[in-house]
Scaffold this active site. Structure first.
Site, mmCIF file in Angstrom:
data_model
loop_
_atom_site.group_PDB
_atom_site.id
_atom_site.type_symbol
_atom_site.label_atom_id
_atom_site.label_comp_id
_atom_site.label_asym_id
_atom_site.label_seq_id
_atom_site.Cartn_x
_atom_site.Cartn_y
_atom_site.Cartn_z
ATOM 1 N N CYS A 78 70.075 14.967 58.745
ATOM 2 C CA CYS A 78 70.363 13.785 59.571
ATOM 3 C C CYS A 78 71.517 12.948 59.024
ATOM 4 O O CYS A 78 72.056 12.110 59.738
ATOM 5 C CB CYS A 78 69.115 12.931 59.730
ATOM 6 S SG CYS A 78 67.722 13.858 60.357
ATOM 7 N N ASN A 108 64.762 10.851 67.637
ATOM 8 C CA ASN A 108 65.565 11.274 66.484
ATOM 9 C C ASN A 108 66.244 12.606 66.815
ATOM 10 O O ASN A 108 65.562 13.617 66.987
ATOM 11 C CB ASN A 108 64.616 11.406 65.283
ATOM 12 C CG ASN A 108 65.311 11.890 64.027
ATOM 13 O OD1 ASN A 108 66.441 12.384 64.069
ATOM 14 N ND2 ASN A 108 64.636 11.770 62.901
ATOM 15 N N HIS A 118 71.072 5.909 61.438
ATOM 16 C CA HIS A 118 70.323 7.063 61.935
ATOM 17 C C HIS A 118 69.094 6.548 62.680
ATOM 18 O O HIS A 118 68.391 5.664 62.192
ATOM 19 C CB HIS A 118 69.913 7.949 60.758
ATOM 20 C CG HIS A 118 69.030 9.081 61.155
ATOM 21 N ND1 HIS A 118 69.263 9.844 62.277
ATOM 22 C CD2 HIS A 118 67.891 9.573 60.589
ATOM 23 C CE1 HIS A 118 68.313 10.759 62.384
ATOM 24 N NE2 HIS A 118 67.471 10.615 61.384
HETATM 25 N N1 COA Z 1 49.386 9.491 68.239
HETATM 26 C C1 COA Z 1 48.233 8.886 67.874
HETATM 27 N N2 COA Z 1 47.821 8.850 66.598
HETATM 28 C C2 COA Z 1 48.610 9.416 65.672
HETATM 29 C C3 COA Z 1 49.819 10.053 66.001
HETATM 30 C C4 COA Z 1 50.200 10.084 67.347
HETATM 31 N N3 COA Z 1 51.337 10.668 67.753
HETATM 32 N N4 COA Z 1 50.381 10.539 64.869
HETATM 33 C C5 COA Z 1 49.560 10.206 63.868
HETATM 34 N N5 COA Z 1 48.476 9.536 64.354
HETATM 35 C C6 COA Z 1 47.342 8.985 63.627
HETATM 36 C C7 COA Z 1 47.111 9.660 62.302
HETATM 37 O O1 COA Z 1 46.352 10.825 62.453
HETATM 38 C C8 COA Z 1 46.376 8.568 61.545
HETATM 39 O O2 COA Z 1 45.048 8.607 61.928
HETATM 40 P P1 COA Z 1 43.889 8.383 60.831
HETATM 41 O O3 COA Z 1 44.127 7.007 60.284
HETATM 42 O O4 COA Z 1 42.645 8.536 61.633
HETATM 43 O O5 COA Z 1 44.107 9.464 59.817
HETATM 44 C C9 COA Z 1 46.981 7.276 62.086
HETATM 45 O O6 COA Z 1 47.602 7.638 63.337
HETATM 46 C C10 COA Z 1 48.010 6.655 61.189
HETATM 47 O O7 COA Z 1 48.909 7.655 60.776
HETATM 48 P P2 COA Z 1 50.093 7.337 59.825
HETATM 49 O O8 COA Z 1 50.738 8.618 59.382
HETATM 50 O O9 COA Z 1 49.651 6.373 58.758
HETATM 51 O O10 COA Z 1 51.087 6.557 60.802
HETATM 52 P P3 COA Z 1 52.390 5.829 60.431
HETATM 53 O O11 COA Z 1 52.308 4.419 60.857
HETATM 54 O O12 COA Z 1 52.816 6.114 59.007
HETATM 55 O O13 COA Z 1 53.472 6.541 61.371
HETATM 56 C C11 COA Z 1 55.209 8.198 61.372
HETATM 57 C C12 COA Z 1 53.695 7.949 61.247
HETATM 58 C C13 COA Z 1 55.447 9.695 61.325
HETATM 59 C C14 COA Z 1 55.673 7.638 62.714
HETATM 60 C C15 COA Z 1 55.923 7.448 60.203
HETATM 61 O O14 COA Z 1 55.318 7.789 58.981
HETATM 62 C C16 COA Z 1 57.385 7.770 60.120
HETATM 63 O O15 COA Z 1 58.150 7.433 60.991
HETATM 64 N N6 COA Z 1 57.830 8.431 59.021
HETATM 65 C C17 COA Z 1 59.211 8.837 58.867
HETATM 66 C C18 COA Z 1 59.444 10.117 59.629
HETATM 67 C C19 COA Z 1 60.901 10.418 59.834
HETATM 68 O O16 COA Z 1 61.696 9.534 60.030
HETATM 69 N N7 COA Z 1 61.244 11.711 59.833
HETATM 70 C C20 COA Z 1 62.558 12.189 60.067
HETATM 71 C C21 COA Z 1 63.496 11.767 59.010
HETATM 72 S S1 COA Z 1 65.141 12.241 59.326
#
Ligand code: COA
Length: 331
Positions: free
Chosen positions: A112, A288, A258
């Site tokens: 990215c 993204n 990004h």
């Molecule tokens: N819909 C509903 N629930 C979801 C979900 C979705 N699409 N994805 C995850 N969950 C759930 C999880 O299972 C978790 O449930 P639990 O508490 O029962 O285990 C809960 O939501 C919280 O998950 P969590 O991973 O803590 O959420 P978060 O607030 O950290 O958000 C991302 C997850 C992936 C959006 C976030 O971590 C993120 O943006 N990370 C960076 C990723 C990125 O930018 N990648 C590319 C880089 S170039």
């Protein structure tokens, strides 16, 4: 100062738009969850377009906007992580398509951060080769090819698209910082297909054990680790680029980050002490798109009139590798 001028930009985004409600039909999720955690409402998904076709369409528009022919381009740098081929490079395939027979052509892999790395490489080639007049940087991504549409924590994030920029040398403001931390490679990766052949005796490749044991050929991410890295990487890269030229970060007119997660962008803005209205954000409609995300946002901001000639820009990204980078330049 030896710098670059962005003389033309272009973009291509597939017409198929997949909304959060569409995704909720294939995984257990909701529009409310996705929008509140990421800022994304829909993303474009290629529906028949190859990665190179999206790149060529963006490149053709960038050439038109620069007012030059393909034959005037001396170098093409393509930054995809979702090439249609292991070889040849996307840059070579696009070179033929756009009639850029005088151009050297190669692909660069920085995920990215690719557009930032690519533009910085373009600047360095222009600086050292007086024969070179125009460099074309193309960022084209078909992340739907490596997205696991049964994994709700990652499939909601990614989209497809392409953008391109034609650059030439100039005396304009320029600074850059590019960096990487390979220790974090294990947090964000997509493996190649495992190839079976008659001489293989080991049942397991070393890459299937140890730190890369998770994941299939689809993109694997440790969302929390990537999030932590990203919120530090964006401000750190921008500050390092500004420090090199003793520039006050507040003198930047537009940050073009990004587009991975609106909360990551908001955290970066807070860390930098810069208001959010200085950040170009289009994540709501695109998600993204990896290396295409910064140049799509740049192109849209230019064509909408948001970014004007003379504005000071900070293009700043992070991604798999883990990589990070920022360019400060005047449009
Ligand atoms: N819909 C509903 N629930 C979801 C979900 C979705 N699409 N994805 C995850 N969950 C759930 C999880 O299972 C978790 O449930 P639990 O508490 O029962 O285990 C809960 O939501 C919280 O998950 P969590 O991973 O803590 O959420 P978060 O607030 O950290 O958000 C991302 C997850 C992936 C959006 C976030 O971590 C993120 O943006 N990370 C960076 C990723 C990125 O930018 N990648 C590319 C880089 S170039």
């Amino acid at each position: 100062m030896f710098g670059i001028e962005i003389v033309g930009t272009g973009a291509y985004c597939p017409s198929l738009s997949v909304t959060n409600d569409d995704l909720a039909k294939v995984v257990d999720t909701s529009d409310e969850w996705i929008f509140s955690r990421t800022g994304i409402r829909s993303r474009r998904i290629a529906n028949g377009e190859a990665t190179w076709e999206m790149g060529a369409a963006a490149a053709e528009e960038a050439l038109r906007s620069a007012g030059i022919n393909g034959s005037e381009v001396g170098l093409i740098i393509d930054t995809t992580i979702t090439s249609d081929f292991s070889t040849p490079s996307m840059a070579c395939v696009i070179q033929s398509r756009i009639g850029a027979g005088n151009a050297a052509a190669f692909d660069l892999g920085a995920a990215c951060s690719g557009f930032v790395y690519g533009l910085d490489a373009a600047k360095r080639y222009l600086q050292t080769d007086p024969e070179l007049k125009y460099v074309l940087v193309v960022s084209n991504e078909k992340l739907s090819n490596i997205t696991d549409y049964s994994d709700r924590s990652s499939c909601i994030l990614f989209g497809d698209g392409a953008a391109a920029a034609v650059v030439t040398r100039s005396e304009k403001l320029y600074s850059s910082y590019i960096g990487a931390n390979g220790n974090g490679a294990k947090f964000l990766y997509a493996k190649n297909h495992k190839v079976l052949h008659p001489f293989r005796t080991a049942e397991t490749d070393s890459i299937e054990t140890g730190e890369f044991a998770n994941g299939s050929v689809f993109l694997f991410q440790d969302g929390k680790e990537v999030y932590k890295f990203a919120t530090k990487a964006l401000p750190s890269a921008a500050k390092k680029a500004a420090e090199k030229i003793n520039m006050d970060i507040n003198n930047i007119d537009w940050f073009i980050p990004h587009q991975a997660n609106i909360r990551i962008i908001e955290a970066a803005a807070k860390n930098l002490g810069v208001p959010m209205d200085k950040f170009v954000v289009n994540i709501k409609e695109h998600g993204n798109t990896s290396s295409a995300s910064i140049p799509i946002a740049l192109h849209e901001a230019i064509t909408s009139g948001q970014v004007k000639r003379g504005d000071k820009l900070c293009l700043v990204g992070f991604g798999a590798g883990l990589t990070l980078g920022a360019i400060i330049t005047e449009y």
